[in-house]
Motif scaffolding. Structure first.
Motif, PDB file in Angstrom:
ATOM      1  N   ALA A  22      -1.294   8.785   3.397  1.00  0.00           N
ATOM      2  CA  ALA A  22      -0.557   9.898   3.994  1.00  0.00           C
ATOM      3  C   ALA A  22       0.938   9.705   3.770  1.00  0.00           C
ATOM      4  O   ALA A  22       1.408   8.578   3.551  1.00  0.00           O
ATOM      5  CB  ALA A  22      -0.848   9.971   5.492  1.00  0.00           C
ATOM      6  N   LEU A  23       1.666  10.810   3.837  1.00  0.00           N
ATOM      7  CA  LEU A  23       3.120  10.726   3.748  1.00  0.00           C
ATOM      8  C   LEU A  23       3.642   9.761   4.800  1.00  0.00           C
ATOM      9  O   LEU A  23       3.195   9.772   5.948  1.00  0.00           O
ATOM     10  CB  LEU A  23       3.753  12.097   3.958  1.00  0.00           C
ATOM     11  N   GLY A  24       4.558   8.905   4.385  1.00  0.00           N
ATOM     12  CA  GLY A  24       5.138   7.929   5.299  1.00  0.00           C
ATOM     13  C   GLY A  24       4.412   6.600   5.333  1.00  0.00           C
ATOM     14  O   GLY A  24       4.962   5.622   5.835  1.00  0.00           O
ATOM     15  N   ASP A  25       3.161   6.547   4.825  1.00  0.00           N
ATOM     16  CA  ASP A  25       2.444   5.268   4.772  1.00  0.00           C
ATOM     17  C   ASP A  25       3.209   4.284   3.900  1.00  0.00           C
ATOM     18  O   ASP A  25       3.924   4.673   2.969  1.00  0.00           O
ATOM     19  CB  ASP A  25       1.037   5.442   4.182  1.00  0.00           C
ATOM     20  N   LEU A  26       3.028   3.005   4.196  1.00  0.00           N
ATOM     21  CA  LEU A  26       3.650   1.952   3.402  1.00  0.00           C
ATOM     22  C   LEU A  26       2.580   1.185   2.638  1.00  0.00           C
ATOM     23  O   LEU A  26       1.572   0.768   3.217  1.00  0.00           O
ATOM     24  CB  LEU A  26       4.421   0.980   4.295  1.00  0.00           C
ATOM     25  N   LEU A  27       2.810   1.018   1.342  1.00  0.00           N
ATOM     26  CA  LEU A  27       1.982   0.141   0.526  1.00  0.00           C
ATOM     27  C   LEU A  27       2.649  -1.220   0.570  1.00  0.00           C
ATOM     28  O   LEU A  27       3.847  -1.334   0.304  1.00  0.00           O
ATOM     29  CB  LEU A  27       1.937   0.643  -0.919  1.00  0.00           C
ATOM     30  N   THR A  28       1.885  -2.248   0.917  1.00  0.00           N
ATOM     31  CA  THR A  28       2.484  -3.565   1.091  1.00  0.00           C
ATOM     32  C   THR A  28       1.807  -4.610   0.218  1.00  0.00           C
ATOM     33  O   THR A  28       0.625  -4.500  -0.106  1.00  0.00           O
ATOM     34  CB  THR A  28       2.389  -4.018   2.561  1.00  0.00           C
ATOM     35  N   PRO A  29       2.556  -5.654  -0.167  1.00  0.00           N
ATOM     36  CA  PRO A  29       1.941  -6.777  -0.870  1.00  0.00           C
ATOM     37  C   PRO A  29       1.085  -7.595   0.093  1.00  0.00           C
ATOM     38  O   PRO A  29       0.997  -7.269   1.278  1.00  0.00           O
ATOM     39  CB  PRO A  29       3.145  -7.571  -1.376  1.00  0.00           C
ATOM     40  N   VAL A  38     -12.273  -9.884  -7.930  1.00  0.00           N
ATOM     41  CA  VAL A  38     -12.567  -9.361  -6.593  1.00  0.00           C
ATOM     42  C   VAL A  38     -12.136 -10.390  -5.551  1.00  0.00           C
ATOM     43  O   VAL A  38     -12.398 -11.581  -5.689  1.00  0.00           O
ATOM     44  CB  VAL A  38     -14.072  -9.030  -6.451  1.00  0.00           C
ATOM     45  N   GLY A  39     -11.467  -9.925  -4.523  1.00  0.00           N
ATOM     46  CA  GLY A  39     -11.028 -10.802  -3.440  1.00  0.00           C
ATOM     47  C   GLY A  39      -9.661 -11.428  -3.655  1.00  0.00           C
ATOM     48  O   GLY A  39      -9.131 -12.074  -2.762  1.00  0.00           O
ATOM     49  N   ARG A  40      -9.094 -11.244  -4.833  1.00  0.00           N
ATOM     50  CA  ARG A  40      -7.770 -11.807  -5.116  1.00  0.00           C
ATOM     51  C   ARG A  40      -6.721 -11.055  -4.298  1.00  0.00           C
ATOM     52  O   ARG A  40      -6.743  -9.832  -4.207  1.00  0.00           O
ATOM     53  CB  ARG A  40      -7.454 -11.701  -6.609  1.00  0.00           C
ATOM     54  N   ILE A  41      -5.809 -11.774  -3.685  1.00  0.00           N
ATOM     55  CA  ILE A  41      -4.721 -11.176  -2.915  1.00  0.00           C
ATOM     56  C   ILE A  41      -3.499 -11.070  -3.830  1.00  0.00           C
ATOM     57  O   ILE A  41      -3.102 -12.047  -4.458  1.00  0.00           O
ATOM     58  CB  ILE A  41      -4.391 -12.024  -1.665  1.00  0.00           C
ATOM     59  N   SER A  42      -2.919  -9.896  -3.878  1.00  0.00           N
ATOM     60  CA  SER A  42      -1.755  -9.658  -4.726  1.00  0.00           C
ATOM     61  C   SER A  42      -0.481 -10.018  -3.969  1.00  0.00           C
ATOM     62  O   SER A  42      -0.276  -9.568  -2.840  1.00  0.00           O
ATOM     63  CB  SER A  42      -1.715  -8.191  -5.147  1.00  0.00           C
ATOM     64  N   ASN A  43       0.363 -10.806  -4.585  1.00  0.00           N
ATOM     65  CA  ASN A  43       1.633 -11.191  -3.968  1.00  0.00           C
ATOM     66  C   ASN A  43       2.680 -10.091  -4.039  1.00  0.00           C
ATOM     67  O   ASN A  43       3.706 -10.171  -3.380  1.00  0.00           O
ATOM     68  CB  ASN A  43       2.192 -12.450  -4.635  1.00  0.00           C
ATOM     69  N   ASN A  44       2.419  -9.078  -4.874  1.00  0.00           N
ATOM     70  CA  ASN A  44       3.368  -7.994  -5.097  1.00  0.00           C
ATOM     71  C   ASN A  44       2.665  -6.658  -4.959  1.00  0.00           C
ATOM     72  O   ASN A  44       1.449  -6.581  -4.985  1.00  0.00           O
ATOM     73  CB  ASN A  44       3.953  -8.094  -6.514  1.00  0.00           C
ATOM     74  N   ILE A  45       3.460  -5.610  -4.886  1.00  0.00           N
ATOM     75  CA  ILE A  45       2.944  -4.248  -4.969  1.00  0.00           C
ATOM     76  C   ILE A  45       3.539  -3.659  -6.252  1.00  0.00           C
ATOM     77  O   ILE A  45       4.713  -3.861  -6.546  1.00  0.00           O
ATOM     78  CB  ILE A  45       3.288  -3.420  -3.704  1.00  0.00           C
ATOM     79  N   TYR A  46       2.697  -2.967  -7.023  1.00  0.00           N
ATOM     80  CA  TYR A  46       3.077  -2.519  -8.363  1.00  0.00           C
ATOM     81  C   TYR A  46       3.271  -1.006  -8.402  1.00  0.00           C
ATOM     82  O   TYR A  46       2.589  -0.267  -7.704  1.00  0.00           O
ATOM     83  CB  TYR A  46       1.994  -2.932  -9.366  1.00  0.00           C
ATOM     84  N   PHE A  47       4.175  -0.571  -9.262  1.00  0.00           N
ATOM     85  CA  PHE A  47       4.446   0.854  -9.424  1.00  0.00           C
ATOM     86  C   PHE A  47       5.085   1.099 -10.779  1.00  0.00           C
ATOM     87  O   PHE A  47       5.376   0.157 -11.521  1.00  0.00           O
ATOM     88  CB  PHE A  47       5.320   1.376  -8.279  1.00  0.00           C
ATOM     89  N   ASN A  80      11.053  -5.964 -13.223  1.00  0.00           N
ATOM     90  CA  ASN A  80      10.110  -5.585 -14.263  1.00  0.00           C
ATOM     91  C   ASN A  80       8.813  -6.340 -14.034  1.00  0.00           C
ATOM     92  O   ASN A  80       8.829  -7.502 -13.630  1.00  0.00           O
ATOM     93  CB  ASN A  80      10.654  -5.947 -15.640  1.00  0.00           C
ATOM     94  N   ASP A  81       7.681  -5.694 -14.286  1.00  0.00           N
ATOM     95  CA  ASP A  81       6.374  -6.350 -14.155  1.00  0.00           C
ATOM     96  C   ASP A  81       6.180  -7.277 -15.350  1.00  0.00           C
ATOM     97  O   ASP A  81       5.948  -6.806 -16.461  1.00  0.00           O
ATOM     98  CB  ASP A  81       5.270  -5.294 -14.095  1.00  0.00           C
ATOM     99  N   PRO A  82       6.271  -8.594 -15.155  1.00  0.00           N
ATOM    100  CA  PRO A  82       6.171  -9.518 -16.295  1.00  0.00           C
ATOM    101  C   PRO A  82       4.786  -9.525 -16.939  1.00  0.00           C
ATOM    102  O   PRO A  82       4.652  -9.913 -18.091  1.00  0.00           O
ATOM    103  CB  PRO A  82       6.512 -10.876 -15.681  1.00  0.00           C
ATOM    104  N   ASN A  83       3.756  -9.082 -16.219  1.00  0.00           N
ATOM    105  CA  ASN A  83       2.416  -9.027 -16.804  1.00  0.00           C
ATOM    106  C   ASN A  83       2.344  -7.971 -17.906  1.00  0.00           C
ATOM    107  O   ASN A  83       1.504  -8.047 -18.786  1.00  0.00           O
ATOM    108  CB  ASN A  83       1.371  -8.711 -15.734  1.00  0.00           C
ATOM    109  N   ARG A  95       7.818   1.337 -18.126  1.00  0.00           N
ATOM    110  CA  ARG A  95       8.647   1.368 -16.918  1.00  0.00           C
ATOM    111  C   ARG A  95       7.819   0.918 -15.707  1.00  0.00           C
ATOM    112  O   ARG A  95       7.757   1.579 -14.689  1.00  0.00           O
ATOM    113  CB  ARG A  95       9.263   2.751 -16.733  1.00  0.00           C
ATOM    114  N   SER A  96       7.195  -0.254 -15.853  1.00  0.00           N
ATOM    115  CA  SER A  96       6.327  -0.833 -14.822  1.00  0.00           C
ATOM    116  C   SER A  96       7.086  -1.897 -14.046  1.00  0.00           C
ATOM    117  O   SER A  96       7.755  -2.747 -14.635  1.00  0.00           O
ATOM    118  CB  SER A  96       5.086  -1.444 -15.472  1.00  0.00           C
ATOM    119  N   TYR A  97       6.932  -1.848 -12.718  1.00  0.00           N
ATOM    120  CA  TYR A  97       7.695  -2.722 -11.831  1.00  0.00           C
ATOM    121  C   TYR A  97       6.806  -3.326 -10.757  1.00  0.00           C
ATOM    122  O   TYR A  97       5.691  -2.870 -10.519  1.00  0.00           O
ATOM    123  CB  TYR A  97       8.831  -1.924 -11.166  1.00  0.00           C
ATOM    124  N   ARG A  98       7.338  -4.357 -10.092  1.00  0.00           N
ATOM    125  CA  ARG A  98       6.661  -4.942  -8.942  1.00  0.00           C
ATOM    126  C   ARG A  98       7.703  -5.321  -7.901  1.00  0.00           C
ATOM    127  O   ARG A  98       8.868  -5.547  -8.209  1.00  0.00           O
ATOM    128  CB  ARG A  98       5.826  -6.152  -9.345  1.00  0.00           C
TER     129      ARG A  98
END
Length: 118
Positions: A22-29, A38-47, A80-83, A95-98
């Motif tokens: 929803a509008l205003g929600d936060l995507l978090t690492p 499966v089950g891996r926790i991401s240290n970053n959020i990507y966009f 910049n997303d180094p991956n 133009r990929s970032y984290r």
């Protein structure tokens, strides 16, 4: 090295996923990753700052359900997303970032055309 957003890209920025948000929600690492092991926790959020890369994010995200592309606003510094930039596309043409800071949902693309199944 982290940069202020205006040092790298002015956007607009997008995040593709199968999650309904929803509008205003936060995507978090520190959440389960949408890709890879499966089950891996991401240290970053990507966009990304390209619709094409956001489409791939939505289409390849783990899970069932409708694909979404959200307009997001970084709430802090990002890099910049180094991956992608160091391994696949030198110079970051996607133009990929984290970020280790949340991304705020500020809108959603109402319609967009998927990549071909090929």
């Amino acid at each position: 090295m982290l940069f202020k957003h205006y040092d790298l890209d002015n956007g607009p920025f997008f995040h593709g996923t199968k999650s309904k948000l929803a509008l205003g929600d936060l995507l978090t690492p520190k959440q389960p990753a949408n890709y890879g092991e499966v089950g891996r926790i991401s240290n970053n959020i990507y966009f990304t700052a390209t619709i094409d890369a956001a489409k791939w994010g939505a289409e390849l995200a783990r899970g069932e359900g409708e694909e979404h592309i959200y307009l997001i606003e970084p709430t802090g510094d990002f890099e910049n997303d180094p991956n992608v930039t160091d391994k696949k596309f030198p110079g970051n043409p996607t133009r990929s970032y984290r970020s280790k800071q949340p991304l705020k949902i500020i809108g959603e693309l109402g319609s967009w055309e998927r990549h071909s199944d090929e």
